[in-house]
Scaffold this motif. Sequence first.
Motif, PDB file in Angstrom:
ATOM      1  N   PRO A 195       0.820  -1.220   0.000  1.00 28.87           N
ATOM      2  CA  PRO A 195       0.000   0.000   0.000  1.00 28.87           C
ATOM      3  C   PRO A 195       0.854   1.270   0.000  1.00 28.87           C
ATOM      4  O   PRO A 195       0.483   2.273  -0.616  1.00 28.87           O
ATOM      5  CB  PRO A 195      -0.816  -0.121   1.293  1.00 28.87           C
ATOM      6  CG  PRO A 195      -0.829  -1.587   1.605  1.00 28.87           C
ATOM      7  CD  PRO A 195       0.511  -2.079   1.168  1.00 28.87           C
ATOM      8  N   ASP A 196       2.000   1.211   0.690  1.00 31.83           N
ATOM      9  CA  ASP A 196       2.911   2.357   0.706  1.00 31.83           C
ATOM     10  C   ASP A 196       3.433   2.645  -0.701  1.00 31.83           C
ATOM     11  O   ASP A 196       3.443   3.801  -1.152  1.00 31.83           O
ATOM     12  CB  ASP A 196       4.071   2.073   1.665  1.00 31.83           C
ATOM     13  CG  ASP A 196       5.104   3.176   1.667  1.00 31.83           C
ATOM     14  OD1 ASP A 196       4.724   4.346   1.468  1.00 31.83           O
ATOM     15  OD2 ASP A 196       6.296   2.869   1.839  1.00 31.83           O
ATOM     16  N   ALA A 197       3.840   1.602  -1.411  1.00 32.20           N
ATOM     17  CA  ALA A 197       4.328   1.787  -2.775  1.00 32.20           C
ATOM     18  C   ALA A 197       3.232   2.336  -3.682  1.00 32.20           C
ATOM     19  O   ALA A 197       3.476   3.231  -4.509  1.00 32.20           O
ATOM     20  CB  ALA A 197       4.853   0.457  -3.325  1.00 32.20           C
ATOM     21  N   LEU A 198       2.013   1.842  -3.516  1.00 31.52           N
ATOM     22  CA  LEU A 198       0.888   2.311  -4.325  1.00 31.52           C
ATOM     23  C   LEU A 198       0.610   3.787  -4.063  1.00 31.52           C
ATOM     24  O   LEU A 198       0.378   4.566  -5.002  1.00 31.52           O
ATOM     25  CB  LEU A 198      -0.354   1.475  -4.010  1.00 31.52           C
ATOM     26  CG  LEU A 198      -1.635   1.854  -4.766  1.00 31.52           C
ATOM     27  CD1 LEU A 198      -1.449   1.688  -6.263  1.00 31.52           C
ATOM     28  CD2 LEU A 198      -2.805   1.016  -4.271  1.00 31.52           C
ATOM     29  N   LEU A 199       0.654   4.190  -2.800  1.00 30.38           N
ATOM     30  CA  LEU A 199       0.399   5.585  -2.453  1.00 30.38           C
ATOM     31  C   LEU A 199       1.506   6.501  -2.963  1.00 30.38           C
ATOM     32  O   LEU A 199       1.238   7.620  -3.414  1.00 30.38           O
ATOM     33  CB  LEU A 199       0.254   5.730  -0.935  1.00 30.38           C
ATOM     34  CG  LEU A 199      -1.032   5.158  -0.339  1.00 30.38           C
ATOM     35  CD1 LEU A 199      -0.982   5.182   1.181  1.00 30.38           C
ATOM     36  CD2 LEU A 199      -2.240   5.951  -0.828  1.00 30.38           C
ATOM     37  N   ARG A 200       2.748   6.039  -2.928  1.00 31.42           N
ATOM     38  CA  ARG A 200       3.847   6.862  -3.448  1.00 31.42           C
ATOM     39  C   ARG A 200       3.727   7.058  -4.949  1.00 31.42           C
ATOM     40  O   ARG A 200       3.958   8.161  -5.461  1.00 31.42           O
ATOM     41  CB  ARG A 200       5.188   6.230  -3.091  1.00 31.42           C
ATOM     42  CG  ARG A 200       5.621   6.500  -1.661  1.00 31.42           C
ATOM     43  CD  ARG A 200       7.019   5.967  -1.403  1.00 31.42           C
ATOM     44  NE  ARG A 200       7.014   4.519  -1.337  1.00 31.42           N
ATOM     45  CZ  ARG A 200       8.123   3.773  -1.412  1.00 31.42           C
ATOM     46  NH1 ARG A 200       9.289   4.349  -1.612  1.00 31.42           N
ATOM     47  NH2 ARG A 200       8.047   2.455  -1.306  1.00 31.42           N
ATOM     48  N   VAL A 201       3.349   6.004  -5.657  1.00 31.53           N
ATOM     49  CA  VAL A 201       3.141   6.130  -7.103  1.00 31.53           C
ATOM     50  C   VAL A 201       1.980   7.078  -7.384  1.00 31.53           C
ATOM     51  O   VAL A 201       2.039   7.918  -8.298  1.00 31.53           O
ATOM     52  CB  VAL A 201       2.889   4.750  -7.730  1.00 31.53           C
ATOM     53  CG1 VAL A 201       2.444   4.896  -9.185  1.00 31.53           C
ATOM     54  CG2 VAL A 201       4.143   3.889  -7.649  1.00 31.53           C
ATOM     55  N   SER A 202       0.919   6.972  -6.578  1.00 34.75           N
ATOM     56  CA  SER A 202      -0.227   7.862  -6.744  1.00 34.75           C
ATOM     57  C   SER A 202       0.173   9.319  -6.522  1.00 34.75           C
ATOM     58  O   SER A 202      -0.287  10.212  -7.249  1.00 34.75           O
ATOM     59  CB  SER A 202      -1.341   7.478  -5.761  1.00 34.75           C
ATOM     60  OG  SER A 202      -1.782   6.157  -5.988  1.00 34.75           O
ATOM     61  N   ALA A 203       1.027   9.561  -5.525  1.00 39.36           N
ATOM     62  CA  ALA A 203       1.480  10.929  -5.256  1.00 39.36           C
ATOM     63  C   ALA A 203       2.231  11.496  -6.456  1.00 39.36           C
ATOM     64  O   ALA A 203       2.057  12.667  -6.825  1.00 39.36           O
ATOM     65  CB  ALA A 203       2.369  10.952  -4.017  1.00 39.36           C
ATOM     66  N   ILE A 204       3.066  10.674  -7.072  1.00 35.47           N
ATOM     67  CA  ILE A 204       3.807  11.125  -8.258  1.00 35.47           C
ATOM     68  C   ILE A 204       2.841  11.434  -9.401  1.00 35.47           C
ATOM     69  O   ILE A 204       2.986  12.437 -10.108  1.00 35.47           O
ATOM     70  CB  ILE A 204       4.835  10.062  -8.679  1.00 35.47           C
ATOM     71  CG1 ILE A 204       5.910   9.913  -7.597  1.00 35.47           C
ATOM     72  CG2 ILE A 204       5.477  10.430 -10.012  1.00 35.47           C
ATOM     73  CD1 ILE A 204       6.860   8.766  -7.824  1.00 35.47           C
TER      74      ILE A 204
END
Length: 359
Positions: A150-159
């Motif tokens: 979920p952390d990786a998904l949220l970081r990609v979403s932020a980008i």
Amino acid sequence: MTTDVADPPAALQVPRTRGGGSTLGRYILIRFLLIFPTVLILVTLVFFLIRLTGDPITAALGGRLPADQLAERIREAGYDRPIWIQYFEYLGQVFTLNFGTTLTDNQPVVQVILDYGTATLELVVYALVVAFIVGIPLGLVAAALRDRWPDALLRVSAILFYATPVFFAGMVAKLVFGVWLGWLPISGRANVRTELAIGRDGGTGIYLIDAIATGNPAYVQDVLLHAVLPALTLGLLTAGIFLRLVRTNVIGTYNMPYIDAARSRGVGEGRLVRTHAYRPALIPIITVIGLQIALMLGGAVLTETTFEWKGLGFQLAAYLSARDFVAVQGIVAMIAIIVALTNFVVDILAAFIDPRVRY
């Protein structure tokens, strides 16, 4: 002596030194004085970049007036004088908040700013609310679930939030939520009936306040529905920045001694994030709000144009299209002043929240 885990970290406590008040006073004075060179540099850049296109009258009216009338207009406006004389005269006007008169509709630029600035202010406030509601909680979630999927998904979403062009995100939102699903209106600040009702007694120009003043919930609902897509389009741009800032700073606080002390006493990871790591993570958010206001004002031009939101950005785009560089120059100068003042206020707030910035 045992450290109380409820206390803020030592780095956030005010240093007990003599002259703390005078230090804060000097900090405020310095920040205030920095407004003037900041505005001066921005106004100077805009002035000379505009003049690279020639004089504003020829740019706006060239080809539409006979040569003798065009020359007369140039002479009356003083654009035939040396550039440095025009520059210092314009500086004097700016510091008295006189930005000239538009060439295409013959209005004082200050009046244009007053008429349309409230719409842009309302949009920026909506967008900031979206950025806080989306960015900060998701940043806390990403920090709590760090190094998991979920952390990786949220970081990609932020980008993606930050990297997607505003106009493209706006067109996709209009297509999906307005055309395909039919859930939300895709243009304007309200329907005609609502605009007539809330503008009947003059109003403030801020549609939500004017709609609430009518006492009719239908008008309030209509205004809010029209604001959803523009606010999301502009707000998600900043939400991505807030998400990454909160995540990074919350994770950074896990190495602080007071966090280790709380963990050793059996405090759960979720409570550590919410109670002990949350406040220090907000400090960078406060300090970058000024920069985000500038980013939002720039993004408002594209957002307002995409959604036909009749604000200052919409008018700026119209004046650019008409090559009315007097209006463009005045609006950009006013935006520079607003950004400089916003950064000043944010710096002072940051000094009160985090005393380290003034020592």
